[in-house]
Design an enzyme around this catalytic site. Structure first.
Site, PDB file in Angstrom:
ATOM      1  N   GLU A 143     -11.737  -1.398  -3.694  1.00  0.00           N
ATOM      2  CA  GLU A 143     -11.139  -0.629  -2.598  1.00  0.00           C
ATOM      3  C   GLU A 143     -10.018   0.242  -3.137  1.00  0.00           C
ATOM      4  O   GLU A 143      -9.821   0.365  -4.348  1.00  0.00           O
ATOM      5  CB  GLU A 143     -10.602  -1.560  -1.505  1.00  0.00           C
ATOM      6  CG  GLU A 143      -9.581  -2.572  -1.955  1.00  0.00           C
ATOM      7  CD  GLU A 143      -9.240  -3.595  -0.870  1.00  0.00           C
ATOM      8  OE1 GLU A 143      -9.829  -3.551   0.220  1.00  0.00           O
ATOM      9  OE2 GLU A 143      -8.364  -4.445  -1.139  1.00  0.00           O
ATOM     10  N   ASP A 177       0.829  -1.211   0.000  1.00  0.00           N
ATOM     11  CA  ASP A 177       0.000   0.000   0.000  1.00  0.00           C
ATOM     12  C   ASP A 177       0.864   1.263   0.000  1.00  0.00           C
ATOM     13  O   ASP A 177       0.767   2.107   0.898  1.00  0.00           O
ATOM     14  CB  ASP A 177      -0.937   0.027   1.206  1.00  0.00           C
ATOM     15  CG  ASP A 177      -1.780  -1.214   1.355  1.00  0.00           C
ATOM     16  OD1 ASP A 177      -2.066  -1.865   0.337  1.00  0.00           O
ATOM     17  OD2 ASP A 177      -2.151  -1.542   2.496  1.00  0.00           O
TER      18      ASP A 177
END
Length: 325
Positions: free
Chosen positions: A214, A47
């Site tokens: 997401e 991420d």
């Protein structure tokens, strides 16, 4: 004579500014997905979020215990630079089940300060919250907790993780976020504080037949806002099926549609990058403008399941849709 002198002056000025040479943005996608660009050093990330600092170097923050920091001077060689919260973040532990692991940071530099939005949760839970920290240097231990921005509970129909700050063409601040359930949401922020402004919430994107969407990231290019998201399964090593999708809108609040005109609230999304060869599950993307090109940062999994930093440049085809090269 004066022309030769001017050329010499310009060449001399260029010599003292070793910036990357601006590239002509390509308009023809490659025949196949390119491999990630070359990176070296400490490239184990999950991420990733990146900001270019005022001195021209790069600051990257990624998921990890107390949020991990990496730096680079050239966008290629990366080194560890500690963690955001070396003393821990006790205000988050009611959401993390006591774990120090904090997720999906989003870093930007505005008004002389670094803004870091990040998530606290546990896997598969909606007992989640997004928090803000700020710093004037971005260095480990320099970050001040500015409190919670938004939270969700097990009774919520969306999930408060995966934040991304976007400032629109009018200077208004917005935060997109969301993971699974009813998808991607948008709230307005107060530019003076970075905190939530008002109570309205807008739905931007949602899957049909599955809830696997997401990691939103909104980036303005030309007259459009592009909503980047990740579809499908993260966090399963080389078995991950994450892929990077995009839609666009002339308004930051939507509606966003894909290349075929399908609304992202009805499952739309145009694929930009997916697994290929030894690149598995690319996703959780961020788009950062640089002096040579717009740059797509993401993580992917190697054959052995290790998460690694991926970097590619972005081009736009004749219809204005982005592709990696």
């Amino acid at each position: 004579m004066w022309k030769r002198a001017l050329v010499a002056l310009l060449l001399g000025a260029a010599a003292v500014r070793p910036e990357p040479v601006p590239l002509a943005t390509p308009t023809t996608p490659p025949a196949a997905y390119p491999n990630p660009g070359r990176v070296t050093g400490d490239i184990g990330v999950h991420d990733p979020s990146v900001v270019k600092r005022p001195d021209g170097s790069y600051l990257l923050v990624h998921t990890g215990d107390n949020l991990t920091i990496k730096t680079s001077t050239d966008r290629t060689a990366w080194r560890n630079a500690g963690v955001v919260f070396p003393g821990g973040a006790p205000w988050t532990t009611s959401y993390t089940g006591g774990s120090a692991s904090l997720w999906a940071p989003d870093i930007s530099y505005r008004n002389g300060r670094y803004y870091l939005y990040y998530s606290a949760s546990t896997f598969g839970s909606r007992n989640s919250a997004i928090f803000l920290a700020t710093s004037t240097t971005g260095a480990s231990g320099s970050w001040a907790n500015q409190g919670m921005i938004i939270s969700t509970t097990s009774s919520s129909n969306y999930n408060a993780i995966d934040p991304n700050l976007v400032v629109d063409a009018q200077g208004r601040w917005w935060l997109s976020f969301g993971s699974f359930w009813t998808g991607i949401k948008l709230i307005q922020l107060d530019p003076a504080t970075g905190k939530r402004l008002g109570t309205s919430i807008t739905g931007l994107a949602q899957r049909t037949g599955t809830t696997a969407i997401e990691a939103p990231f909104i980036f303005r290019h030309g007259s459009y806002y592009y909503l980047w998201v990740s579809f499908d399964a993260c966090c399963q090593g080389a078995s991950s099926t994450y892929r990077i999708m995009v839609g666009r809108s002339t308004s930051v609040t939507g509606p966003y549609v894909d290349r075929n005109g399908v609304a992202m609230t009805s499952g739309g999304g145009t694929q930009v990058l997916a697994g290929h060869g030894s690149v598995h599950g690319p996703g959780h993307q961020a788009v950062v403008p640089d002096s040579d090109a717009e740059v797509l940062y993401y993580h992917y999994y190697a054959d052995n399941g290790a998460p690694l930093l991926g970097i590619n440049l972005l081009g736009y085809d004749s219809a204005g849709w982005p592709f990696v090269y």
